[in-house]
Design an enzyme around this catalytic site. Structure first.
Site, PDB file in Angstrom:
ATOM      1  N   GLU A 197     -56.551 -13.138  37.690  1.00  0.00           N
ATOM      2  CA  GLU A 197     -57.693 -12.416  37.103  1.00  0.00           C
ATOM      3  C   GLU A 197     -58.882 -13.368  36.911  1.00  0.00           C
ATOM      4  OE1 GLU A 197     -57.943  -9.181  36.734  1.00  0.00           O
ATOM      5  OE2 GLU A 197     -55.873  -8.459  36.696  1.00  0.00           O
ATOM      6  N   HIS A 233     -57.937  -4.467  42.717  1.00  0.00           N
ATOM      7  CA  HIS A 233     -57.004  -3.576  42.020  1.00  0.00           C
ATOM      8  C   HIS A 233     -56.700  -2.284  42.775  1.00  0.00           C
ATOM      9  CE1 HIS A 233     -57.791  -6.401  38.824  1.00  0.00           C
ATOM     10  NE2 HIS A 233     -56.978  -5.790  38.005  1.00  0.00           N
ATOM     11  N   HIS A 274     -52.930  -2.117  42.720  1.00  0.00           N
ATOM     12  CA  HIS A 274     -52.180  -1.068  42.014  1.00  0.00           C
ATOM     13  C   HIS A 274     -51.253  -0.324  42.962  1.00  0.00           C
ATOM     14  CE1 HIS A 274     -54.799  -0.552  38.188  1.00  0.00           C
ATOM     15  NE2 HIS A 274     -53.819  -1.417  38.024  1.00  0.00           N
ATOM     16  N   HIS A 322     -48.479  -8.127  37.736  1.00  0.00           N
ATOM     17  CA  HIS A 322     -49.777  -7.500  37.980  1.00  0.00           C
ATOM     18  C   HIS A 322     -50.733  -8.423  38.755  1.00  0.00           C
ATOM     19  CE1 HIS A 322     -53.261  -4.988  37.279  1.00  0.00           C
ATOM     20  NE2 HIS A 322     -53.878  -6.001  36.687  1.00  0.00           N
ATOM     21  N   LYS A 327     -66.379 -10.582  31.211  1.00  0.00           N
ATOM     22  CA  LYS A 327     -65.867  -9.254  30.834  1.00  0.00           C
ATOM     23  C   LYS A 327     -66.729  -8.656  29.718  1.00  0.00           C
ATOM     24  CE  LYS A 327     -62.090  -6.203  30.341  1.00  0.00           C
ATOM     25  NZ  LYS A 327     -60.680  -5.920  30.408  1.00  0.00           N
ATOM     26  N   GLU A 349     -66.650   2.758  31.673  1.00  0.00           N
ATOM     27  CA  GLU A 349     -66.480   2.736  33.122  1.00  0.00           C
ATOM     28  C   GLU A 349     -67.134   3.909  33.834  1.00  0.00           C
ATOM     29  OE1 GLU A 349     -62.730   1.001  34.286  1.00  0.00           O
ATOM     30  OE2 GLU A 349     -62.847   2.016  36.217  1.00  0.00           O
ATOM     31  N   ARG A 372     -68.653  -1.159  35.194  1.00  0.00           N
ATOM     32  CA  ARG A 372     -67.352  -1.710  34.781  1.00  0.00           C
ATOM     33  C   ARG A 372     -66.329  -1.689  35.923  1.00  0.00           C
ATOM     34  NH1 ARG A 372     -64.249  -1.106  28.919  1.00  0.00           N
ATOM     35  NH2 ARG A 372     -62.378  -2.197  29.562  1.00  0.00           N
ATOM     36  N   LYS A 393     -59.767  -1.013  26.286  1.00  0.00           N
ATOM     37  CA  LYS A 393     -58.920  -0.010  26.961  1.00  0.00           C
ATOM     38  C   LYS A 393     -57.539  -0.125  26.343  1.00  0.00           C
ATOM     39  CE  LYS A 393     -60.778   0.554  31.609  1.00  0.00           C
ATOM     40  NZ  LYS A 393     -60.504   0.375  33.047  1.00  0.00           N
ATOM     41  N   ARG A 395     -56.494   8.876  12.317  1.00  0.00           N
ATOM     42  CA  ARG A 395     -57.742   9.064  13.067  1.00  0.00           C
ATOM     43  C   ARG A 395     -58.508   7.770  13.329  1.00  0.00           C
ATOM     44  NH1 ARG A 395     -57.938  13.811   9.922  1.00  0.00           N
ATOM     45  NH2 ARG A 395     -57.240  15.533  11.222  1.00  0.00           N
ATOM     46  N   ASN A 409     -62.492  -4.043  38.808  1.00  0.00           N
ATOM     47  CA  ASN A 409     -61.321  -3.584  39.562  1.00  0.00           C
ATOM     48  C   ASN A 409     -61.222  -4.211  40.946  1.00  0.00           C
ATOM     49  OD1 ASN A 409     -60.487  -1.909  37.488  1.00  0.00           O
ATOM     50  ND2 ASN A 409     -61.755  -0.211  38.204  1.00  0.00           N
TER      51      ASN A 409
HETATM   52  N1  NAD Z   1     -56.164  -2.881  28.472  1.00  0.00           N
HETATM   53  C1  NAD Z   1     -56.580  -3.488  29.563  1.00  0.00           C
HETATM   54  O1  NAD Z   1     -57.776  -3.598  29.829  1.00  0.00           O
HETATM   55  C2  NAD Z   1     -55.557  -4.096  30.474  1.00  0.00           C
HETATM   56  C3  NAD Z   1     -55.961  -4.922  31.528  1.00  0.00           C
HETATM   57  C4  NAD Z   1     -54.989  -5.521  32.325  1.00  0.00           C
HETATM   58  C5  NAD Z   1     -53.642  -5.291  32.065  1.00  0.00           C
HETATM   59  N2  NAD Z   1     -53.286  -4.470  31.032  1.00  0.00           N
HETATM   60  C6  NAD Z   1     -51.872  -4.235  30.713  1.00  0.00           C
HETATM   61  O2  NAD Z   1     -51.301  -5.467  30.305  1.00  0.00           O
HETATM   62  C7  NAD Z   1     -49.903  -5.417  30.544  1.00  0.00           C
HETATM   63  C8  NAD Z   1     -49.469  -6.725  31.152  1.00  0.00           C
HETATM   64  O3  NAD Z   1     -49.757  -7.755  30.230  1.00  0.00           O
HETATM   65  P1  NAD Z   1     -49.080  -9.200  30.357  1.00  0.00           P
HETATM   66  O4  NAD Z   1     -49.212  -9.673  31.748  1.00  0.00           O
HETATM   67  O5  NAD Z   1     -49.611 -10.005  29.251  1.00  0.00           O
HETATM   68  O6  NAD Z   1     -47.519  -8.879  30.193  1.00  0.00           O
HETATM   69  P2  NAD Z   1     -46.550  -8.802  28.906  1.00  0.00           P
HETATM   70  O7  NAD Z   1     -47.259  -8.357  27.720  1.00  0.00           O
HETATM   71  O8  NAD Z   1     -45.359  -8.027  29.349  1.00  0.00           O
HETATM   72  O9  NAD Z   1     -46.128 -10.337  28.716  1.00  0.00           O
HETATM   73  C9  NAD Z   1     -45.409 -10.986  29.739  1.00  0.00           C
HETATM   74  C10 NAD Z   1     -44.161 -11.674  29.191  1.00  0.00           C
HETATM   75  O10 NAD Z   1     -44.563 -12.885  28.537  1.00  0.00           O
HETATM   76  C11 NAD Z   1     -43.973 -12.954  27.223  1.00  0.00           C
HETATM   77  N3  NAD Z   1     -44.895 -13.755  26.431  1.00  0.00           N
HETATM   78  C12 NAD Z   1     -46.093 -13.374  25.927  1.00  0.00           C
HETATM   79  N4  NAD Z   1     -46.712 -14.426  25.383  1.00  0.00           N
HETATM   80  C13 NAD Z   1     -45.883 -15.486  25.507  1.00  0.00           C
HETATM   81  C14 NAD Z   1     -45.970 -16.850  25.138  1.00  0.00           C
HETATM   82  N5  NAD Z   1     -47.079 -17.354  24.595  1.00  0.00           N
HETATM   83  N6  NAD Z   1     -44.903 -17.646  25.396  1.00  0.00           N
HETATM   84  C15 NAD Z   1     -43.801 -17.159  26.000  1.00  0.00           C
HETATM   85  N7  NAD Z   1     -43.671 -15.884  26.409  1.00  0.00           N
HETATM   86  C16 NAD Z   1     -44.710 -15.056  26.155  1.00  0.00           C
HETATM   87  C17 NAD Z   1     -43.829 -11.504  26.833  1.00  0.00           C
HETATM   88  O11 NAD Z   1     -42.875 -11.358  25.796  1.00  0.00           O
HETATM   89  C18 NAD Z   1     -43.396 -10.880  28.158  1.00  0.00           C
HETATM   90  O12 NAD Z   1     -42.009 -11.055  28.351  1.00  0.00           O
HETATM   91  C19 NAD Z   1     -49.644  -4.206  31.411  1.00  0.00           C
HETATM   92  O13 NAD Z   1     -49.066  -3.197  30.631  1.00  0.00           O
HETATM   93  C20 NAD Z   1     -51.036  -3.785  31.865  1.00  0.00           C
HETATM   94  O14 NAD Z   1     -51.133  -2.392  32.076  1.00  0.00           O
HETATM   95  C21 NAD Z   1     -54.216  -3.884  30.237  1.00  0.00           C
END
Ligand code: NAD
Length: 361
Positions: A185, A248, A252, A265, A227, A237, A241, A143, A121, A245
């Site tokens: 971003e 986005h 998206h 992304h 942020k 949101e 918030r 999120k 929980r 987006n």
């Molecule tokens: N929660 C939120 O508010 C929010 C906001 C935006 C995106 N997201 C989510 O985030 C995700 C995308 O995140 P991302 O772009 O970080 O992608 P990711 O987590 O897939 O990382 C991208 C790649 O980089 C590698 N990597 C990470 N750090 C590294 C480093 N320091 N050196 C070498 N390689 C490294 C990872 O292993 C992966 O292969 C999506 O699932 C998206 O939905 C969430």
């Protein structure tokens, strides 16, 4: 070390930003008040690079820590991975006072946050983001979530971390394309809230490309401040918030119609930012020279802005209506008014959107 505070009453936390600070994480955990048993959740790519530093630091501060390594990739951001993690946590008897630590990009952060919000929980979690996207965006704001086969991020919670620990040095190993995706971003924050940040990005490409530490520290801190301010005012949101987006709604839809294979992304968001600026121009909210400024900035960082070939505009608009940001099928756009200020717009005629996709500068 720079500290940005996310102010959410009893759920407030610090975002700590510094260079080569991974080895200090254990020390900092001691101030959080958690039981001695912890887990680090990571993937093989990141764990190989930074796992030892983080585990050594946590152990030397008196904690018992287990690593939980899940496969690398968005396709593993699902409920079966979550179940596997629950199993490990139970097997190793992590209790309600335990904390789990997300070491990786946004995928690891989103999964870890979701597990933390549901295991027994709700237990504490700490974000140690290692991609630029995770450092400026996904690790902050609470999120969490996983994908369902019928939609991305469809299962999730709002659940704030206890700490965000950002080591800029980890960006040295990040592939350039991933770095630039995160930079999209940062550009977004400039357009929605900070003309100064936008100008800084225009004037300092060399420093950014060369990963100059002071420069990275500045852009990450400014992004986190923006942020944090927005999230503090509207955690779930219900209004403000949504300005995060910008880019986005279209971004998206582009990701969906290209099945998350063609663009990262941030790249899809870059295209979205340009076209959403164009829509604002067509509605006479935003000057053409500012649309061109956004395009020039995206171009200077090698980010895409043109509509990719082979995309059907009708499929794209249908997809936007199905997005979870649309309310009762009505599209909501975040449109710029000037660099540093955006508004939430509803009820825009679909013809304008279609026209924006067709019109060339
Ligand atoms: N929660 C939120 O508010 C929010 C906001 C935006 C995106 N997201 C989510 O985030 C995700 C995308 O995140 P991302 O772009 O970080 O992608 P990711 O987590 O897939 O990382 C991208 C790649 O980089 C590698 N990597 C990470 N750090 C590294 C480093 N320091 N050196 C070498 N390689 C490294 C990872 O292993 C992966 O292969 C999506 O699932 C998206 O939905 C969430």
């Amino acid at each position: 070390m720079e500290i940005v505070k996310v102010k959410l009453k009893d759920r407030s936390y610090d975002i700590c930003i510094g260079n080569k600070i991974l080895k200090g994480i254990g020390q900092r955990l001691r101030s959080i008040g958690i039981s001695p048993k912890t887990a680090v959740i990571s993937n093989p790519t990141v764990y190989k690079l930074y796992g030892k530093t983080v585990l050594d630091s946590i152990r030397s501060s008196g904690f018992d820590v287990i690593p939980i390594i899940i496969p690398d990739g968005e396709r593993y951001k699902d409920i079966s991975t979550v179940e596997g993690i629950y199993g490990e946590l139970l097997k190793h008897r992590l209790d309600r006072k335990s904390a789990i630590i997300a070491l990786g990009g946004g995928v690891i952060g989103d999964i870890t946050g979701f597990v933390a919000s549901t295991y027994m929980r709700g237990i504490s979690y700490i974000q140690v983001p290692t991609t630029l996207l995770a450092q400026v965006d996904s690790s902050v704001g609470g999120k969490t979530g996983v994908n369902h086969k019928l939609g991305k991020n469809m299962i999730g919670t709002f659940y704030q971390p206890k700490l965000v620990w950002i080591d800029i040095d980890t960006l040295n190993t990040l592939p350039k394309r991933e770095f630039l995706s995160g930079l999209a971003e940062v550009i977004k924050y400039g357009v929605i809230k900070d003309k100064g940040l936008f100008g800084f990005l225009e004037n300092n490409p060399e420093k950014i490309f060369s990963l100059n530490k002071n420069t990275l520290s500045y852009i990450i801190k400014r992004s986190c401040e923006i942020k944090a301010e927005v999230v503090s005012k509207d955690e779930r949101e219900s209004g403000l918030r949504a300005i995060l987006n910008y880019g986005h709604t279209i971004g998206h839809a582009i990701e969906t119609v290209t099945r998350y294979k063609r663009f990262l992304h941030g790249e899809a968001v870059a295209i979205g930012m340009y076209f959403e600026a164009k829509i604002a121009e067509m509605l006479n909210f935003f000057k053409k020279r500012n649309v061109l400024k956004i395009k020039a900035l995206l171009d200077s960082y090698g980010l895409p802005s043109e509509m990719p070939s082979g995309i059907n505009v009708n499929t794209l608009t249908t997809c936007m209506k199905l997005d979870k940001k649309a309310v009762a099928g009505e599209l909501r756009f975040i449109l710029p008014e000037k660099i540093g200020k955006v508004n939430i717009q509803k009820g825009i005629d679909i013809k304008i959107i279609r026209e924006a996709f067709r019109i060339k500068d």
